[in-house]
Design a protein around this motif. Structure first.
Motif, PDB file in Angstrom:
ATOM      1  N   UNK A 272       0.860  -1.186   0.000  1.00 16.72           N
ATOM      2  CA  UNK A 272       0.000   0.000   0.000  1.00 16.72           C
ATOM      3  C   UNK A 272       0.893   1.232   0.000  1.00 16.72           C
ATOM      4  N   UNK A 273       0.713   2.091  -0.993  1.00 16.95           N
ATOM      5  CA  UNK A 273       1.450   3.350  -1.064  1.00 16.95           C
ATOM      6  C   UNK A 273       0.446   4.485  -0.960  1.00 16.95           C
ATOM      7  N   UNK A 274       0.539   5.245   0.113  1.00 16.56           N
ATOM      8  CA  UNK A 274      -0.443   6.285   0.417  1.00 16.56           C
ATOM      9  C   UNK A 274       0.200   7.659   0.362  1.00 16.56           C
ATOM     10  N   UNK A 275      -0.547   8.616  -0.149  1.00 21.99           N
ATOM     11  CA  UNK A 275      -0.080   9.995  -0.212  1.00 21.99           C
ATOM     12  C   UNK A 275      -1.142  10.908   0.383  1.00 21.99           C
ATOM     13  N   UNK A 284      -7.399   3.733   5.901  1.00 27.65           N
ATOM     14  CA  UNK A 284      -6.810   2.604   5.178  1.00 27.65           C
ATOM     15  C   UNK A 284      -5.375   2.328   5.611  1.00 27.65           C
ATOM     16  N   UNK A 285      -4.677   3.376   6.091  1.00 25.00           N
ATOM     17  CA  UNK A 285      -3.314   3.165   6.596  1.00 25.00           C
ATOM     18  C   UNK A 285      -3.346   2.342   7.874  1.00 25.00           C
ATOM     19  N   UNK A 286      -4.239   2.682   8.782  1.00 28.68           N
ATOM     20  CA  UNK A 286      -4.316   1.948  10.047  1.00 28.68           C
ATOM     21  C   UNK A 286      -4.826   0.529   9.820  1.00 28.68           C
ATOM     22  N   UNK A 287      -5.778   0.362   8.877  1.00 30.69           N
ATOM     23  CA  UNK A 287      -6.265  -0.990   8.581  1.00 30.69           C
ATOM     24  C   UNK A 287      -5.144  -1.855   8.016  1.00 30.69           C
ATOM     25  N   UNK A 291      -3.669  -5.234   9.719  1.00 24.77           N
ATOM     26  CA  UNK A 291      -3.665  -6.501   8.993  1.00 24.77           C
ATOM     27  C   UNK A 291      -2.301  -7.177   9.010  1.00 24.77           C
ATOM     28  N   UNK A 292      -1.316  -6.488   9.550  1.00 24.86           N
ATOM     29  CA  UNK A 292       0.014  -7.081   9.652  1.00 24.86           C
ATOM     30  C   UNK A 292       1.044  -6.479   8.724  1.00 24.86           C
ATOM     31  N   UNK A 293       0.640  -5.553   7.859  1.00 25.27           N
ATOM     32  CA  UNK A 293       1.607  -4.905   6.981  1.00 25.27           C
ATOM     33  C   UNK A 293       2.504  -3.979   7.794  1.00 25.27           C
ATOM     34  N   UNK A 294       3.735  -3.840   7.361  1.00 23.86           N
ATOM     35  CA  UNK A 294       4.718  -3.044   8.087  1.00 23.86           C
ATOM     36  C   UNK A 294       5.162  -1.849   7.249  1.00 23.86           C
ATOM     37  N   UNK A 368      11.124  -1.424  30.486  1.00 25.22           N
ATOM     38  CA  UNK A 368       9.688  -1.174  30.306  1.00 25.22           C
ATOM     39  C   UNK A 368       9.197  -1.514  28.901  1.00 25.22           C
ATOM     40  N   UNK A 369      10.064  -2.121  28.074  1.00 28.08           N
ATOM     41  CA  UNK A 369       9.672  -2.376  26.681  1.00 28.08           C
ATOM     42  C   UNK A 369       8.463  -3.304  26.591  1.00 28.08           C
ATOM     43  N   UNK A 370       8.377  -4.312  27.448  1.00 25.13           N
ATOM     44  CA  UNK A 370       7.246  -5.244  27.374  1.00 25.13           C
ATOM     45  C   UNK A 370       5.922  -4.514  27.590  1.00 25.13           C
ATOM     46  N   UNK A 371       5.931  -3.514  28.492  1.00 22.81           N
ATOM     47  CA  UNK A 371       4.714  -2.736  28.716  1.00 22.81           C
ATOM     48  C   UNK A 371       4.377  -1.898  27.490  1.00 22.81           C
ATOM     49  N   UNK A 372       5.420  -1.376  26.847  1.00 27.40           N
ATOM     50  CA  UNK A 372       5.183  -0.570  25.651  1.00 27.40           C
ATOM     51  C   UNK A 372       4.639  -1.446  24.526  1.00 27.40           C
ATOM     52  N   UNK A 373       5.145  -2.668  24.432  1.00 28.37           N
ATOM     53  CA  UNK A 373       4.636  -3.608  23.437  1.00 28.37           C
ATOM     54  C   UNK A 373       3.155  -3.871  23.681  1.00 28.37           C
ATOM     55  N   UNK A 374       2.780  -4.029  24.931  1.00 26.78           N
ATOM     56  CA  UNK A 374       1.373  -4.277  25.266  1.00 26.78           C
ATOM     57  C   UNK A 374       0.504  -3.099  24.839  1.00 26.78           C
ATOM     58  N   UNK A 375       0.996  -1.881  25.070  1.00 29.67           N
ATOM     59  CA  UNK A 375       0.223  -0.698  24.669  1.00 29.67           C
ATOM     60  C   UNK A 375       0.076  -0.635  23.151  1.00 29.67           C
ATOM     61  N   UNK A 376       1.156  -0.961  22.438  1.00 23.91           N
ATOM     62  CA  UNK A 376       1.099  -0.917  20.980  1.00 23.91           C
ATOM     63  C   UNK A 376       0.140  -1.984  20.455  1.00 23.91           C
ATOM     64  N   UNK A 377       0.178  -3.168  21.048  1.00 24.12           N
ATOM     65  CA  UNK A 377      -0.726  -4.242  20.614  1.00 24.12           C
ATOM     66  C   UNK A 377      -2.178  -3.876  20.894  1.00 24.12           C
ATOM     67  N   UNK A 378      -2.425  -3.227  22.026  1.00 19.70           N
ATOM     68  CA  UNK A 378      -3.781  -2.798  22.355  1.00 19.70           C
ATOM     69  C   UNK A 378      -4.257  -1.751  21.355  1.00 19.70           C
ATOM     70  N   UNK A 379      -3.350  -0.840  21.003  1.00 17.56           N
ATOM     71  CA  UNK A 379      -3.683   0.196  19.989  1.00 17.56           C
ATOM     72  C   UNK A 379      -3.999  -0.467  18.647  1.00 17.56           C
ATOM     73  N   UNK A 380      -3.210  -1.474  18.274  1.00 20.00           N
ATOM     74  CA  UNK A 380      -3.417  -2.137  16.985  1.00 20.00           C
ATOM     75  C   UNK A 380      -4.704  -2.963  16.953  1.00 20.00           C
ATOM     76  N   UNK A 381      -5.144  -3.414  18.116  1.00 24.12           N
ATOM     77  CA  UNK A 381      -6.351  -4.245  18.161  1.00 24.12           C
ATOM     78  C   UNK A 381      -7.623  -3.418  18.288  1.00 24.12           C
ATOM     79  N   UNK A 382      -7.468  -2.101  18.382  1.00 32.92           N
ATOM     80  CA  UNK A 382      -8.651  -1.235  18.512  1.00 32.92           C
ATOM     81  C   UNK A 382      -9.492  -1.325  17.261  1.00 32.92           C
ATOM     82  N   UNK A 383     -10.805  -1.264  17.428  1.00 31.59           N
ATOM     83  CA  UNK A 383     -11.728  -1.373  16.293  1.00 31.59           C
ATOM     84  C   UNK A 383     -11.656  -0.117  15.433  1.00 31.59           C
TER      85      UNK A 383
END
Length: 383
Positions: A272-275, A284-287, A291-294, A368-383
């Motif tokens: 996906x290339x977005x401008x 569409x960027x967040x979706x 979906x797992x794209x990096x 504290x990286x594990x906690x930051x990972x948890x926050x990022x995963x929670x953000x990514x799982x948001x509807x």
């Protein structure tokens, strides 16, 4: 003249060996001997490589006043490609074949005549090419920062960079080590005792690494930390703060802007290339991220010490393209001072990128990286 005006594109290398300072006439004499058309490197594929002066594609003059700016050597690498157009070679072959086989009773050329026609056509084309009429010339700027032992190569082409490494070694007998997300992670960890970064994506198992499509042939397996860095930066800007403290006690304000490219790590669902003025705000960027794209490439606006830069950053290689600098010519400086200020801006931008990446590495290697990972995963799982 290359890095000294306009927008800038570069990939960086660490230069092996002792400091070259001060750059001298003797060094420029060495460069002159490897200038295009004099020395340089000749390849079997009809491509010649050598140094040029940097002002334009035909400039092959070198002197300290022009090529040395603020303890940096500014040159260009030129490539000359001599290749006869295929359509012309085909025409010559048909002409030669018609002449050779004109008296054949069958009206058809023999196998030997076809070979003879090909050889005659090639000889005719090479004679035409001797005067350079088919030569295509290209060049890109190169800046050797003698203060910091860094080489900036102003090209995005991997083939051109390979030729640069060979030409630099042939000319100066020095090695060039690419500066990438992986090499920066290694050097920062070694320098600060942070410990080696684990090879995983947000706490996943190391086996997940092998599934990242672009890691298979990567020069450094840790280069994909650059992809994780852009995810961390995206999350930090959007959910924490757009101002990030750096290890030198300065701050950098960051905005992701203009462009964003995300890729499927499995090589299955495409790119996906977005401008947009703020592409990370697009649904569409967040979706795509969910979906797992990096992210592999992102447009950034960074402000540090009052200097603002706009650029596009490539995640794995940490290569910069289209960077705009503050304009010293608007400050009433002399032409020489403007050039010096441009080199300072280049150094400052590179330092800012490294410090921003270092801020991510310090968090990643912290307790504290594990906690930051948890926050990022929670953000990514948001509807």
């Amino acid at each position: 003249m290359g890095f000294l005006n306009g927008r800038v594109t570069f990939t960086r290398y660490r230069v092996g060996g002792d400091s070259p300072l001060p750059f001298s006439d003797e060094l420029l004499e060495i460069v002159s001997k490897q200038a295009i058309g004099k020395g340089g490197l000749a390849a079997a594929d009809g491509i010649s490589v050598g140094w040029s002066g940097g002002d334009h594609v035909l400039d092959v003059s070198f002197d300290l006043g022009k090529n040395v700016v603020n303890d940096a050597l500014h040159l260009a690498m030129r490539t000359d490609t001599d290749k006869v157009p295929g359509t012309l070679l085909k025409a010559y072959t048909q002409i030669e074949l018609a002449a050779i086989s004109a008296n054949n009773p069958s009206g058809r050329p023999t196998k030997a005549q076809r070979q003879e026609a090909k050889e005659a056509a090639l000889a005719r084309a090479e004679a035409d090419a001797a005067d350079g009429r088919f030569r295509r010339m290209s060049h890109f700027p190169v800046l050797w920062d003698g203060q910091q032992g860094i080489l900036y190569a102003g090209t995005a082409s991997s083939t051109a960079r390979e030729r640069l490494v060979s030409l630099f070694r042939e000319t100066f007998d020095r090695t060039l080590e690419p500066i990438s997300a992986g090499t920066l992670a290694g050097s920062e960890s070694e320098a600060d005792g942070l410990g080696a970064a684990t090879l995983s994506l947000f706490g996943g198992e190391q086996s997940e690494l092998a599934a990242v499509a672009w890691s298979e042939n990567a020069p450094n397996v840790m280069d994909q930390l650059g992809n994780e860095f852009l995810v961390w930066l995206w999350h930090t800007i959007q959910n924490v703060s757009d101002t990030i403290p750096l290890s030198d006690n300065s701050d950098v304000a960051v905005m992701m802007a203009k462009t964003l490219t995300l890729d499927c790590p499995l090589g299955e669902t495409g790119r996906d290339s977005l401008t947009d003025d703020s592409p990370t705000r697009l649904p569409e960027a967040f979706r795509a991220l969910q979906s797992g794209k990096l992210p592999r490439k992102a447009g950034l606006i960074v402000v540090r010490h009052g200097a603002q830069y706009e650029l596009t950053l490539q995640a794995e290689s940490m290569a910069v393209s289209g960077a705009s600098f503050p304009k010293p010519e608007e400050q009433g400086l002399s032409a020489e001072d403007v050039k010096s200020a441009r080199v300072d801006s280049l150094r400052h931008l590179a330092e800012t990128i490294d410090l921003l990446y270092d801020a991510y590495l310090r968090r990643r290697n912290g307790s504290s990286w594990s906690k930051e990972v948890s926050r990022i995963k929670k953000w990514l799982s948001a509807a």
